[in-house]
Design a protein around this motif. Structure first.
Motif, short mmCIF file in Angstrom:
data_model
loop_
_atom_site.label_atom_id
_atom_site.label_comp_id
_atom_site.label_asym_id
_atom_site.label_seq_id
_atom_site.Cartn_x
_atom_site.Cartn_y
_atom_site.Cartn_z
N ALA A 72 19.19 8.72 -26.38
CA ALA A 72 19.18 7.64 -27.38
C ALA A 72 20.52 6.92 -27.41
O ALA A 72 20.58 5.68 -27.39
CB ALA A 72 18.84 8.21 -28.75
N VAL A 75 21.07 4.83 -24.17
CA VAL A 75 20.22 3.64 -24.15
C VAL A 75 20.81 2.55 -25.05
O VAL A 75 20.84 1.38 -24.69
CB VAL A 75 18.78 4.02 -24.58
N LEU A 76 21.32 2.95 -26.22
CA LEU A 76 21.92 1.98 -27.13
C LEU A 76 23.23 1.43 -26.57
O LEU A 76 23.49 0.23 -26.65
CB LEU A 76 22.15 2.61 -28.51
N ALA A 81 18.22 -1.18 -25.75
CA ALA A 81 17.40 -1.11 -26.95
C ALA A 81 18.25 -1.47 -28.16
O ALA A 81 19.47 -1.45 -28.10
CB ALA A 81 16.81 0.28 -27.12
N SER A 83 17.22 -0.06 -31.31
CA SER A 83 17.04 1.03 -32.26
C SER A 83 16.27 2.16 -31.60
O SER A 83 15.38 1.91 -30.77
CB SER A 83 16.25 0.51 -33.47
N VAL A 84 16.60 3.40 -31.97
CA VAL A 84 15.88 4.57 -31.48
C VAL A 84 15.64 5.51 -32.65
O VAL A 84 16.57 5.87 -33.37
CB VAL A 84 16.68 5.32 -30.38
N LEU A 108 11.07 10.26 -28.85
CA LEU A 108 11.90 9.08 -29.08
C LEU A 108 11.01 7.86 -29.20
O LEU A 108 10.10 7.67 -28.38
CB LEU A 108 12.86 8.85 -27.91
N ILE A 110 11.66 3.99 -29.09
CA ILE A 110 12.72 3.05 -28.73
C ILE A 110 12.19 1.63 -28.91
O ILE A 110 11.16 1.27 -28.34
CB ILE A 110 13.18 3.28 -27.28
N LYS A 111 12.90 0.82 -29.70
CA LYS A 111 12.53 -0.57 -29.91
C LYS A 111 13.40 -1.46 -29.03
O LYS A 111 14.63 -1.38 -29.09
CB LYS A 111 12.69 -0.98 -31.38
N THR A 112 12.74 -2.29 -28.21
CA THR A 112 13.45 -3.10 -27.23
C THR A 112 12.69 -4.38 -26.93
O THR A 112 11.56 -4.55 -27.40
CB THR A 112 13.67 -2.29 -25.93
N LEU A 120 14.74 -0.04 -18.57
CA LEU A 120 14.81 1.16 -19.41
C LEU A 120 14.07 2.32 -18.76
O LEU A 120 14.59 3.43 -18.69
CB LEU A 120 14.24 0.85 -20.80
N SER A 137 5.08 2.19 -22.97
CA SER A 137 5.41 1.25 -24.03
C SER A 137 4.17 0.55 -24.55
O SER A 137 3.16 0.44 -23.85
CB SER A 137 6.42 0.21 -23.53
#
Length: 158
Positions: A72, A75-76, A81, A83-84, A108, A110-112, A120, A137
């Protein structure tokens, strides 16, 4: 005039060759995701509305909380992304090598941007300990306009 040429809707214009079509069509299909994303972002910016599918939620199962947190954070940091969410203790049952397996995993969410999902996914395959990590996704259909605007801003490169 041959039959194919007589079906051309614009008389006087030359027919494209088969070779031209064979070169242009694959290029159009390969660039479609990028062009779609750019057009969605342009439409949102001009109209101030959200276009369905511009953002996605990516689901990834991890074997434990530490690995989930490490993924997480990475990724950020890479701006893949905005938010996770880390959801603890998801019970998983699945087929693996012909047998039914059972495990407790960490999920997880994950908003992307939808356009970032392929990058990702590739990154997750590199860092995830599972031989075949669960990565899929779902596009966001609707959402709060302020939240979706924040998602965009959070992923902007510095």
């Amino acid at each position: 005039m041959d039959r194919l040429g007589s079906q051309c809707p614009l008389p006087g214009y030359p027919r494209p060759s088969v070779l031209t079509c064979l070169l242009i069509l694959p290029a159009a299909f390969l660039t479609y995701p990028m062009l779609r994303t750019l057009s969605l972002q342009l439409h949102s910016a001009i109209t101030g509305t959200y276009v369905s599918g511009a953002h996605s939620v990516v689901f990834i199962n991890c074997p434990n909380e530490q690995i989930a947190r490490d993924i997480a954070r990475a990724v950020l940091e890479k701006k893949l992304a905005a938010s996770v969410n880390i959801l603890p203790k998801a019970s998983s049952l699945y087929f693996w090598k012909g047998e039914i397996e059972e495990a407790t995993e960490i999920l997880l969410l994950i908003k992307t941007r939808t356009s970032k999902v392929p990058v990702l996914s590739s990154y997750i395959r590199l860092v995830h300990p599972f031989e075949i990590p669960e990565v899929f996704s779902l596009p966001m259909d609707q959402g709060d306009v302020h939240y979706l605007k924040w998602l965009e801003e959070a992923m902007e490169e510095d």
